[in-house]
Design an enzyme around this catalytic site. Structure first.
Site, short mmCIF file in Angstrom:
data_model
loop_
_atom_site.label_atom_id
_atom_site.label_comp_id
_atom_site.label_asym_id
_atom_site.label_seq_id
_atom_site.Cartn_x
_atom_site.Cartn_y
_atom_site.Cartn_z
N GLU A 1 53.64 -70.82 -52.78
CA GLU A 1 54.64 -70.41 -51.79
C GLU A 1 54.50 -71.20 -50.49
OE1 GLU A 1 54.17 -67.38 -54.84
OE2 GLU A 1 52.74 -68.41 -53.55
N ILE B 1 34.31 -70.06 -49.77
CA ILE B 1 33.60 -71.32 -49.51
C ILE B 1 32.94 -71.77 -50.82
CG2 ILE B 1 31.97 -72.51 -48.05
CD1 ILE B 1 34.47 -71.17 -46.67
N GLU C 1 44.01 -74.75 -51.99
CA GLU C 1 44.60 -75.94 -51.35
C GLU C 1 46.06 -75.70 -50.97
OE1 GLU C 1 42.90 -78.34 -50.33
OE2 GLU C 1 41.05 -78.18 -51.48
#
Length: 544
Positions: free
Chosen positions: A531, A312, A527
């Site tokens: 992959e 976070i 984000e």
């Protein structure tokens, strides 16, 4: 004489035809009945991801060809633009035919993917042959590098006075207020100072895409790209400060009730309210369907949060958390998820003042200006009006709507980091002397500098193209994923080349090159890891 602009357009068409052949191969393999079968897509991951990289490369060629044509049409075409086009398109065409790099040791090669005949057809195209023979050559790289050493850059104009002014304004701010201090902040592992955040707020960083009625600038994703790119060119953390405001603003703007919009958006736009995105959990990563953090409705209508979240960003100084949580434990998967707008108090370090909320810092290599945390919720109270939109079970759908913008913004941050790496590399290569010559006089250094810029333009134009799609109201999840996929690879490549040009000094903490390398590495992970991006792109196009 070769008409490089016309040849680029023709080569882009040939590259897209090649990508279509790869698409047909993938579709027949993982969607034999016309619908993608998840088990087959997982089993054929190399094929799916290889196709995603091929399609991304083809679209980067097309976007760059469009860039060159716009510049020519506006009378801005210069030698440096033609050289950039020749080198970038020539290199990417060669990759399509020989093997597109998916990572440092994985390549999407035509023979392995079963499309060797299509690659041979691409190589035989007349426009493609022109670029393969005379595009990315030692001579063109040297010519481009010499122009770069003289202070020139490829065309940046956007044919829009407002957009060009935004770029100039934020480039100046980043050069004056961010870049001179970034390395010291990084080494001290300090938060970006509140005073600098206040200056960014005055410039409108936190409300670029928020509607004017709520105090934002009411601009689109292209403007957001420019702001993010230029701030990240100073330091990725400056460019990333707006990311959480972008996500929260879009979540609330698209899904919030009238009361929620009025309550939160003006403060977010002004920078008085700093949000943080609270989605990821320790054991789930990108598997959001497995989110377990619970929000339990209380007798008074409020909510109680229980669970743990990780990675976070900027959690300490945040005033509001957008929390993806499970409100219906009896509904598995995405259907039981909701989004909460949870107010919190600001904290210094890990001293979180709110009852029911604890945080511990995650020490990281780079990306240090906001700090990363693990958050633990134990009966943390959320107000009755904290349920985004007022309806349960909509959290995943609400979040998915923001992914396009978030990934475009991440691609723009990657472009900024890539430029930062080039700026530092060029400065060092022209200041440092070895064997009586500048480093920039050596061909292998020349090659690196030229390709750094050529790839940056390719990734930049793909990013801007996705932003333009978004601004037109068009679905662009695939385009956004492509922009993020390529931008992250280019940023990491440039950061690595920057260290190589610095030699041993690039490995020293006192040199900026070491910081840029650490900062660039995160772009391929957050984000949506590369992959994940490739899987989404490959599956999405296979079913198209």
């Amino acid at each position: 004489m070769t008409d490089w602009i016309a040849s680029a357009a023709a080569a882009a068409t040939a590259a897209r035809i090649y990508a279509k052949a790869a698409q047909a191969k993938v579709g027949a393999t993982i969607a034999p009945s016309g619908k993608v079968e998840s088990k087959l897509a997982d089993q054929q991951q190399r094929l799916v991801h290889g196709f995603a990289w091929i399609a991304t490369t083809a679209e980067a060629i097309a976007a760059t060809a469009d860039w060159a044509a716009r510049g020519q049409g506006a009378g801005r075409q210069r030698e440096i633009d033609v050289l950039t086009l020749r080198i970038g398109v020539g290199e990417y065409l060669a990759q399509l035919i020989g093997g597109v790099p998916m990572s440092q040791n994985e390549y999407a090669r035509p023979g392995e993917l079963g499309i060797a005949d299509a690659a041979a057809t691409l190589a035989a195209d007349e426009a493609v042959k022109t670029f393969l023979a005379d595009g990315n050559t030692a001579e063109t790289r040297l010519a481009l590098a010499n122009l770069l050493r003289g202070g020139e850059l490829p065309d940046e104009a956007l044919d829009d006075e407002t957009m060009d002014m935004i770029r100039e304004q934020f480039r100046t701010f980043a050069a004056d207020r961010i870049a001179p201090n970034a390395h010291a902040w990084h080494l001290a592992d300090e938060l970006i100072p509140d005073a600098v955040i206040a200056e960014m707020a005055e410039l409108g960083v936190f409300g670029v895409c928020i509607e004017e009625e709520f105090g934002g600038l009411g601009l689109g994703k292209l403007a957001m790209c420019l702001v993010s790119e230029e701030l990240s060119r100073g330091w990725i953390c400056a460019g990333s400060l707006g990311t959480r405001s972008e996500i929260a603003g879009e979540l609330i703007g698209q899904n919030g009730t009238a009361e929620q919009k009025a309550k939160w958006l003006p403060g977010i736009a002004s920078g008085k309210i700093l949000p943080t995105a609270v989605f990821t959990e320790p054991d789930t990563g990108s598997d959001l369907a497995s989110v377990r953090t619970r929000a339990i409705r209380q007798d008074d209508g409020s909510w109680s949060l229980k669970g743990s979240k990780t990675w976070i960003t900027h959690a300490g100084r945040a005033d509001v958390m957008t929390v993806l949580c499970r409100t219906d434990p009896n509904t598995p998967g995405y259907g039981g998820l909701s989004m909460m707008l949870a107010a919190k108090g600001r904290s210094e370090g890990t001293n979180f003042p709110d009852e029911g909320l604890d945080g511990s810092e995650i020490e990281v290599l780079g990306y240090r200006g906001m700090k990363e945390f693990v958050l633990s919720f134990d009966d943390f109270k959320v107000a009755e009006d904290g349920l985004l939109g007022g309806n349960e079970g909509q959290g995943f759908k609400q979040l998915m709507k923001t992914f396009e913008g978030a990934r475009i913004q991440t691609a723009a941050r990657a472009i900024g980091v890539g430029w930062n790496a080039f700026d530092v590399a060029l400065r060092y290569a022209t200041e440092r002397k070895q064997f009586g010559k500048q480093l920039a006089d050596f061909p292998r250094v020349t090659d690196k500098l030229a390709l750094m810029v050529a790839e940056l333009v390719m990734a930049r134009e793909l990013t801007y193209s996705s932003a333009r799609h978004k601004d037109k109201g068009q679905r662009c999840d695939i385009e956004a994923g492509m922009a993020k996929l390529l931008g992250a690879r280019v940023a990491w490549s440039n950061a690595d080349l920057n260290v190589q040009i610095h030699g041993g000094n690039g490995y020293a903490l006192e040199y900026e090159a070491s910081r840029i390398l650490c900062d660039a590495r995160i772009l391929n992970i957050f984000e949506g890891a590369a992959e994940i991006q490739a899987h989404v792109i490959g599956r999405g196009l296979a079913a198209a």
